[in-house]
Design a protein around this motif. Structure first.
Motif, PDB file in Angstrom:
ATOM      1  N   VAL A 104       0.850  -1.181   0.000  1.00  0.00           N
ATOM      2  CA  VAL A 104       0.000   0.000   0.000  1.00  0.00           C
ATOM      3  C   VAL A 104       0.891   1.238   0.000  1.00  0.00           C
ATOM      4  CG1 VAL A 104      -0.184   0.068   2.536  1.00  0.00           C
ATOM      5  CG2 VAL A 104      -1.998   1.074   1.146  1.00  0.00           C
ATOM      6  N   ASP A 105       0.451   2.278  -0.700  1.00  0.00           N
ATOM      7  CA  ASP A 105       1.225   3.521  -0.689  1.00  0.00           C
ATOM      8  C   ASP A 105       0.766   4.389   0.486  1.00  0.00           C
ATOM      9  OD1 ASP A 105      -0.868   5.543  -1.616  1.00  0.00           O
ATOM     10  OD2 ASP A 105      -0.899   4.128  -3.294  1.00  0.00           O
ATOM     11  N   THR A 106       1.580   5.364   0.813  1.00  0.00           N
ATOM     12  CA  THR A 106       1.332   6.198   1.985  1.00  0.00           C
ATOM     13  C   THR A 106       0.003   6.945   1.886  1.00  0.00           C
ATOM     14  OG1 THR A 106       3.702   6.450   2.345  1.00  0.00           O
ATOM     15  CG2 THR A 106       2.284   8.059   3.408  1.00  0.00           C
ATOM     16  N   GLN A 107      -0.311   7.503   0.728  1.00  0.00           N
ATOM     17  CA  GLN A 107      -1.551   8.270   0.619  1.00  0.00           C
ATOM     18  C   GLN A 107      -2.777   7.383   0.817  1.00  0.00           C
ATOM     19  OE1 GLN A 107      -1.735  11.706   0.506  1.00  0.00           O
ATOM     20  NE2 GLN A 107      -3.811  11.139   1.111  1.00  0.00           N
ATOM     21  N   THR A 108      -2.745   6.170   0.285  1.00  0.00           N
ATOM     22  CA  THR A 108      -3.856   5.240   0.501  1.00  0.00           C
ATOM     23  C   THR A 108      -3.973   4.893   1.981  1.00  0.00           C
ATOM     24  OG1 THR A 108      -3.600   4.340  -1.733  1.00  0.00           O
ATOM     25  CG2 THR A 108      -4.806   2.984  -0.140  1.00  0.00           C
ATOM     26  N   GLN A 109      -2.839   4.693   2.637  1.00  0.00           N
ATOM     27  CA  GLN A 109      -2.854   4.442   4.083  1.00  0.00           C
ATOM     28  C   GLN A 109      -3.542   5.590   4.811  1.00  0.00           C
ATOM     29  OE1 GLN A 109       1.566   3.592   4.366  1.00  0.00           O
ATOM     30  NE2 GLN A 109       0.795   2.437   6.110  1.00  0.00           N
ATOM     31  N   LEU A 110      -3.121   6.810   4.518  1.00  0.00           N
ATOM     32  CA  LEU A 110      -3.696   7.980   5.185  1.00  0.00           C
ATOM     33  C   LEU A 110      -5.194   8.084   4.926  1.00  0.00           C
ATOM     34  CD1 LEU A 110      -0.856  10.552   4.473  1.00  0.00           C
ATOM     35  CD2 LEU A 110      -1.516   9.652   6.732  1.00  0.00           C
ATOM     36  N   ASP A 111      -5.608   7.842   3.693  1.00  0.00           N
ATOM     37  CA  ASP A 111      -7.032   7.905   3.349  1.00  0.00           C
ATOM     38  C   ASP A 111      -7.825   6.855   4.119  1.00  0.00           C
ATOM     39  OD1 ASP A 111      -6.363   9.923   1.559  1.00  0.00           O
ATOM     40  OD2 ASP A 111      -6.499   8.627  -0.219  1.00  0.00           O
ATOM     41  N   ARG A 112      -7.314   5.638   4.149  1.00  0.00           N
ATOM     42  CA  ARG A 112      -8.015   4.558   4.847  1.00  0.00           C
ATOM     43  C   ARG A 112      -8.052   4.797   6.354  1.00  0.00           C
ATOM     44  NH1 ARG A 112      -5.860  -0.810   1.557  1.00  0.00           N
ATOM     45  NH2 ARG A 112      -7.047  -0.396  -0.341  1.00  0.00           N
ATOM     46  N   MET A 113      -6.950   5.270   6.908  1.00  0.00           N
ATOM     47  CA  MET A 113      -6.906   5.516   8.347  1.00  0.00           C
ATOM     48  C   MET A 113      -7.831   6.659   8.751  1.00  0.00           C
ATOM     49  SD  MET A 113      -3.049   4.822   9.563  1.00  0.00           S
ATOM     50  CE  MET A 113      -2.024   4.773   8.132  1.00  0.00           C
TER      51      MET A 113
END
Length: 170
Positions: A104-113
């Motif tokens: 997973v990329d960082t932006q997807t992580q941030l969006d999901r979190m």
């Protein structure tokens, strides 16, 4: 390809390991094990209670014990805590298993979190969260890839399931 006896999902927080692992287990009619939840039961307290009270090595040893137990069983889909990859002992154990790295990329992580009911890092600004997650990627991505038999760049549950079952020949 010979059908694996177990499937273990690894990756960063926010990759969707638990959601994907549960869906894979349901489709295979296998048992789903979340080591993170099992770890809390094994220790008898929440990980939040342990932070600062026990060293990283002790927590990693608990994870190694749980994984060693479950890798003696069959028809399991196991998800791990994102820290599991930090232990050379666990990496050795994982290298003998069918491991899927959910990348997973960082932006997807941030969006999901941001959508989570339990957002991590409540004391960090968004900029600091991004920097922290980028640091974890630098430290861990190569280690996850090293133990993986299959790497999936996560997009959606349906697409990820399709990639997994295609790789399994189903």
């Amino acid at each position: 390809m010979q059908k694996p006896k177990r499937i273990i999902l690894v990756g960063h927080m926010g990759a969707g390991r638990a959601l994907l692992g549960k869906a894979v287990a349901d489709q295979l009619d296998w048992q789903f094990i979340d080591i993170y939840l099992g770890l809390e039961r094994y220790m008898g307290r929440s990980l939040n209670d342990v932070v600062g009270k026990q060293s990283e090595e002790v927590i990693l040893q608990y994870q190694a014990d749980l994984l060693s137990h479950y890798t003696k069983q069959e028809n399991l889909v196991i998800t791990t805590d994102d820290t599991v990859i930090l232990s050379p002992k666990i990496r050795e154990l994982l290298s003998q298993e069918y491991v899927i790295y959910i990348k997973v990329d960082t932006q997807t992580q941030l969006d999901r979190m941001a959508q989570s009911s339990f957002p991590p890092f409540p004391l960090l600004s968004e900029e600091n969260r991004k920097a922290f997650l980028n640091k974890l990627h630098l430290e861990r991505d190569a280690l996850y890839a090293q133990v993986a038999k299959l790497t999936i760049e996560t997009h959606s549950l349906e697409a990820d399931l399709q990639k997994i079952f295609q790789a399994l020949g189903k």
